[in-house]
Structure formats: C-alpha cells, structure tokens
Design an enzyme around this catalytic site. Structure first.
Site, short mmCIF file in Angstrom:
data_model
loop_
_atom_site.label_atom_id
_atom_site.label_comp_id
_atom_site.label_asym_id
_atom_site.label_seq_id
_atom_site.Cartn_x
_atom_site.Cartn_y
_atom_site.Cartn_z
CG ASP A 1 -2.58 5.18 -2.76
OD1 ASP A 1 -1.74 4.44 -3.17
OD2 ASP A 1 -3.40 4.99 -2.00
CG HIS B 1 -2.11 -0.79 0.86
ND1 HIS B 1 -3.06 -0.37 -0.01
CD2 HIS B 1 -2.49 -1.98 1.49
CE1 HIS B 1 -4.09 -1.32 0.18
NE2 HIS B 1 -3.94 -2.26 0.94
#
Length: 375
Positions: free
Chosen positions: A158, A128
């Site tokens: 992200d 992540h």
C-alpha cells in the site's frame, strides 16, 4: 510552509495508499482539500484518530448529486493536482474522469491510485495489499527457510509500492507540466510499484547470487549476521553486520569464538551460537553494550518508542494529544509541517469551498449536495 507551497490538490477520498500520498503532499506544503462522502468511509478508528487524513481540510459532498459533481469540477479547475483511488471506471461513471477534468483545466495532473492498475485482466478485480505483493513476486521473498511467506503488514504494498510511487509520479508530472503547459494522468498501481521494489533481487538472481528458497540468502535471514535474536527478557535485537569490519566488531563485542562466516556450511552453527549468546542478556543490556558502535546491532522497539536518537531528531511528535510519526524527509530551507489533526467528514465544507472560490455554497448545502458537519 514546505517546498510545495502554492500547489493545490483535490483529493477524492479513498482508503490506504491514496490518503497517505495526499498526507505527504500536504506535509510538503501543498494545500490539499479532501472531498469526503457525507458519512465518511472505511476507517480503523474515529475520524480524529485517522492519522492518514491529517494536515488538510475536509469537505463532504454527495457525489450522487450532479451539483456536487459540478462543484468538484470547479475545484479541479482551480487545482494543480487531483487524486482519486477508485476502481477503474468509477470516476468515468461519475463524470470526474481525466477527460472531464482536463476540459476545465488542461494543466491538471490527474493521479490515479489502484492495486492492479487502470488496465489489464485484473483491473476490475478486487484486491488488497497482500494480493498485489503476491502477484508481483515480492511476497515470495519474505519469510524464513522452510516456512510460508510472511505478511509485512501493509507497509510494503500500500504505502511503499503504492503511495510513494504516486507521489513521485505526481511530482514528476508537475515539473513536466511547467514546461509543456499540459497535465497528464499518473497511473500508480501497487502491483507495479511492488514489483519495481524487487529490482535488486532480479539482478542478484540473474547473477546467480540469490536463491528462490526463502530464508537462504544474505538479506532474508539466511545469513546469521543479518537476522533478529531473542533476548533473555523476551525482546529482540536486530543484527545487520554485513560488511567484514562490522561483523568483526559484532564478534568482538559479543566476546565469542565464531566459525568462518564465509563458508555457508557454517551458517547453521553460527546462527545457533548467536541465538544462544543473545539469550543470555536483556534487550536493555545488549542495547547499552552496542550503543554507538559499528556492529550494526539495534533493539527492536515498539512503535513511537522514546529512544534517545528518535527523541533528538523528533522522529515522533505529539499532535493534539496523539503520538505519531513526524513528516519526512526534511528540508534545510523549506521545512515540512504536520498540519492540523484529522478532520471529521464535512468539518470544513462551508469555509473551504468558499476559500476555493466555489459559488453558491449555501445553495449546495441547502440542496444536500454538500454537507457541513456539526461542531
């Protein structure tokens, strides 16, 4: 609407950075068709509040059904761009890999969004945002002196290191395809983008102007004139008075006698002085004092705050009763557009597939390869 008007994008639904990239493409004027699994995917709330999915129609296809795969290939044949955010190898197993898509559309730009990239020892590993920032070195730069690295939500990895690099890559490949007549694969990896974002620090390290110890440098709260300070009401003010003229304005407006800032031995004393000074008034009082000045001091506001500057520019808008950021950047002649609110999985299956020229839509629905959501 928008500079990308006429560009058609097929989005194979994922989470986080790929949807954000497709949201941007839609706001820039592209027609983006989101292909969702019938039950939807991981979300941080109900579909109508999943703002990353705003601005595009939603089609539900069961990609375990060969007829659904054939449908995606039909769509790819009519598209300029296809975006997928699967783990490497998944699209290949589905039969939706670049080779299969380029067979039906040689000019297709095939955007791939992953954390670790399409190859390398970690390509098949889970991860992540925080993991990609950690390995890239970006996470080690963020935090106060003597403390652990601080996690910048998932904005830096992200969306900055992932989504924006995917969008840049897609736009560059689209331009190249106009001349060559050939599409290509855009391998956007968050770990690559996050590392790329630290370029300025690498230059400063090489020049001896940056220390690896967090919280000791010009831009990481080491400098007292580039930090946040608590106010008397428990709020905060952000100070970014780097240049001498801005720093002089800061000190003048604070009405304090400050030590020489160029001697870093004075930084602890200066930091203490600024901390004590900002603690004497509320955020609103400091905001009024610094408003319109060149001291580079701003209030630390909550998301979607009604600051006069944000209101004047329309930085936040209300869409279908939900307060949210407006599209960015802005264009003088081909304005961006927020588009429709986020759709439920399969909300537009029947009409969207028909509009894209897919044949036998009713047969797909009857077989379960496609699903139309209930209204």
């Amino acid at each position: 609407m928008g500079p990308l008007r006429g560009v058609k994008v097929v989005e194979l639904a994922g989470i986080g950075p790929a949807p954000f990239a497709c949201m941007m493409l839609a706001e820039l004027g592209a027609e983006v068709l989101r292909i969702e699994r019938p039950g939807g995917g991981l979300a941080m709330g109900p579909p109508e509040l999943d703002l990353l999915n705003r601005g595009r129609r939603n089609v539900a296809l069961n990609l375990k059904n060969p007829a659904a795969i054939d449908t995606v290939l039909q769509l790819a044949g009519r598209a300029d761009v296809l975006v997928e955010g699967f783990r490497p190898g998944v699209a290949e197993r589905l039969g939706l890999d670049p080779d299969a898509c380029h067979e039906v559309n040689p000019k297709l730009v095939y955007g791939r969004m992953t954390g670790w990239g399409q190859d390398g020892p970690l390509a098949q590993s889970a991860g992540h945002d925080i993991d990609y920032l950690a390995l890239s070195g970006a996470l080690s730069l963020i935090g106060r002196a003597g403390g652990p690295p601080q996690v910048p939500v998932n904005l830096l990895g992200d969306f900055a290191g992932g989504s924006l690099y995917l969008v840049v890559g897609i736009l560059a490949a689209l331009i190249e395809a106009r001349g060559s007549g050939r599409g290509q694969v855009v391998d956007a990896a968050i770990v690559d983008g996050a590392a790329h974002l630290t370029t300025i620090v690498h230059g400063a390290l090489a020049a001896g102007n940056w220390r690896l110890q967090r919280g000791t440098n010009l831009l990481d709260t080491g400098a007292p004139f580039y930090d946040v300070y608590e106010t008397s009401d428990g709020e905060f003010m952000a100070v970014g008075a780097i240049e001498p003229q801005f720093y002089d304005e800061l000190i003048r407006l604070l009405a304090i006698e400050a030590p020489d800032r160029y001697d870093q031995a004075n930084w602890p004393e200066l930091h203490k002085l600024l901390t004590e000074t900002f603690a004497q008034r509320t955020q609103a009082e400091w905001t009024e004092l610094f408003d319109g000045t060149d001291a580079c001091v701003s209030p630390v506001l909550r998301p979607a705050a009604d600051h006069p500057h944000l209101v004047a520019r329309g930085t936040f808008v209300d869409n279908d009763g939900v307060r949210q950021p407006a599209p960015a950047p802005r264009f003088s002649r081909t304005p961006t557009h927020l588009g429709q609110p986020p759709a439920r999985p399969g909300q537009h299956t029947r009409e969207a597939l028909a509009d894209w020229g897919v044949t036998d839509v009713e047969t797909l629905l009857a077989s379960g390869a496609a699903v139309q959501a209930d209204h």
